[in-house]
Each structure stands twice: as C-alpha cells, then as structure tokens.
Design a protein around this motif. Sequence first.
Motif, short mmCIF file in Angstrom:
data_model
loop_
_atom_site.label_atom_id
_atom_site.label_comp_id
_atom_site.label_asym_id
_atom_site.label_seq_id
_atom_site.Cartn_x
_atom_site.Cartn_y
_atom_site.Cartn_z
N LEU A 136 -8.63 1.49 0.27
CA LEU A 136 -8.91 1.86 1.69
C LEU A 136 -8.71 0.94 2.94
CD1 LEU A 136 -10.72 3.67 3.36
CD2 LEU A 136 -12.98 2.79 2.90
N LEU A 137 -8.91 -0.39 2.68
CA LEU A 137 -8.67 -1.38 3.72
C LEU A 137 -7.28 -1.44 4.06
CD1 LEU A 137 -10.96 -4.33 2.61
CD2 LEU A 137 -11.12 -2.89 4.64
N ALA A 138 -6.40 -1.14 2.79
CA ALA A 138 -5.08 -1.15 3.20
C ALA A 138 -4.50 0.00 3.72
CB ALA A 138 -4.24 -1.40 1.74
N TYR A 145 -0.89 -0.12 12.15
CA TYR A 145 0.56 -0.23 12.55
C TYR A 145 1.10 1.15 12.91
CZ TYR A 145 1.10 -4.98 10.37
OH TYR A 145 0.89 -6.51 10.26
N ALA A 146 0.76 2.19 12.20
CA ALA A 146 1.38 3.47 12.43
C ALA A 146 1.01 3.89 13.73
CB ALA A 146 0.80 4.48 11.73
N PRO A 192 3.61 0.81 4.28
CA PRO A 192 4.79 1.52 4.88
C PRO A 192 4.89 1.34 6.31
CG PRO A 192 3.51 2.98 3.18
CD PRO A 192 2.72 1.67 3.68
N HIS A 193 3.99 1.40 7.25
CA HIS A 193 4.19 1.45 8.65
C HIS A 193 4.35 -0.10 9.09
CE1 HIS A 193 2.64 5.62 7.99
NE2 HIS A 193 3.43 5.69 9.04
N GLY A 194 3.96 -1.00 8.32
CA GLY A 194 4.01 -2.60 8.77
C GLY A 194 5.43 -2.93 8.46
N GLU A 199 10.72 -6.18 9.72
CA GLU A 199 12.48 -5.85 9.71
C GLU A 199 13.02 -6.41 11.03
OE1 GLU A 199 16.22 -4.85 8.82
OE2 GLU A 199 14.40 -5.22 7.48
N ALA A 200 12.12 -5.90 11.94
CA ALA A 200 12.35 -6.23 13.48
C ALA A 200 12.78 -7.64 13.39
CB ALA A 200 11.21 -5.87 14.34
#
Length: 308
Positions: A136-138, A145-146, A192-194, A199-200
């Motif tokens: 849940l926390l993840a 992030y999303a 996934p959204h992090g 990458e940036a």
Amino acid sequence: MTTPSERIADEIRGRIRSGELAPGAPVPSTRRIVAEHGVAMATASRVLDALRRDGLVEVRRGVGTVVAQGAAGAGAARPGTAASAASAPTVDDVVRLAMATADAEGLGGLSMRRIATDLGIPTMSLYRYVRGREELLARMLDTVYATSPLPDPLPDGWRARAEVCARTMWAAFQRHPWAAHVMSMTRPQVLPHGIAHTEALLSAFGELPGRLLDLDARMHLTVSVFQLVRGLGVGIEPAAQARKDDGLSDEEWMDRTLPDLQAAVDPRRHPHLVAATSADVDLTLDTLFEFGLARLLDGYAVFLGEER
C-alpha cells in the motif's frame, strides 16, 4: 468497565453534540490525544476509529480529522460504507483514501483496519486489493511520482536537470509530507512512475561533454541528489504536526524558545552560537534545501572538473 479509548471518545462525542466542536472543526489528532491524556498511540487511534464509525468525524485532506457535516445525525450512513456505496471500491479508491488519510494525519494515523473501516469493508477484504501495508505504501509513493511529473522536455545540462529533479521531488514532499518517510534509499521500492526521475539524472550524468563517467559514479551522483531531498523531506511532517498540535508558527515557537536558548549558551564556550542566537537568521527547511542543493551541485562541478 470503560476503557481509556471509550472514555476519551465519549468526551469528544459530548463536545461535538453540544456544538462546542462544530461541523468542519478539527478534532484532536492522535498525537494531541496522546499528549493530553497520557495514552499510547494505538489507544489514540482507536478513539478516532470509534468516532469515524459513528459518522461523527471525517478526514479532510490538508486539514486533518474534522467534525463531519451533519454529525448530529450520527445514524446516517457514511460515504464509503456498504449502505451508501454504489459499487465495491477499486485499488485506486484504496490508494487515494490512504493518501488522503496520511496527508491529513501522517503515517501514524494510517492502518489497514483504518482504511477498511473508512471504506466500509471488513479489514481482511482489503487484502484483496493490496498484499499488505508495504505494498500500500509503495502504491501511495508511486502515485506521488505519477502526480509530480518532470517537465517535458527536460532542460539540457546536468546541473539544470539535477535542479529540476530535486525541486520536483521537494514540491511533492511538501504536498505529501509522509512520502519522504516511505521512500527508501537502500532498499528502493519498484515504482513505475519513479523510474523517469532516476533515468533523468542518470542520462544527464551520462551526457557530459568530453567525459564518460562509469555507471558507479553516475549512480552515486544520482542517488546523492535524491538523498539530500529525502533527508530534508523527513522534517516536513513533524514540523507540520507540531504546528497543528500547539497552534504556533515556527517563528512564534522560536520567539518563545529563544530566551531559554540564549540563557543556556555560555558566551565564553560558545561565542559563535551566541552570535547566531542574537542575529536574525532566516533558517527554514526551504532555505536548507536551496542552500544544500546549491552546495552539493557546486561540489559536483569540482568533481566533474568544471570551472566555477
């Protein structure tokens, strides 16, 4: 025999029903209940759980737990209960409610039982949506992030890109103060959204003119930026909770505390601290973030062999 949680809940019920606490008014947080009644955090959580089950209070994002509208008619069904829900909750419903609860009350007010109660489902049913608290926390952190995307396109240059990544994360932690506590640097969650944020920076440090850094160096440069933001970010939630608990701004608290601090400082042994406590220094989490980020990136410039 009445338990401490029942006794405290009855006291707050009386304040609500008498009109002392009107609809929309904040009710004591779990930390305030602990401080005022000398009970454990679990007991304080049971107090608020009981009031929510009665339909007397609700979590309002950015404010905390407040008296529910129409609390005097506590028999009415609450939004999210089996009686009022048009359909079963979704995973997104679970995550959004958990985030709103954490935004309002911190991670201390978040539990699987609490979320299930607010959704109007049995606690064990919640495990159909998430395997447990860690998942849940993840999911909550990934949603942060999303909803905090990086600009597109990203700025050119490693320093500009590091700054935009750091400031995007800092702004996200200010909106969701619990997120910094959830984020792990040594055992990073799969978010996934992090991935775009990591990458940036990796790509920025991999595109240096005339120099090719190995992956070990690029990873340390990248994670050190995130660690700076996270390290300062963990101070946002307790600072906000302290302001909510005592009703004082940070400046007001310092004005009250400064005379005691100045009295405790020995001018012979601590002359520099005497000067610091006598001056008007603008020292906040925001100034620490800006100063720390600038000095960290100055150090990067030296490491990368760039002229200052």
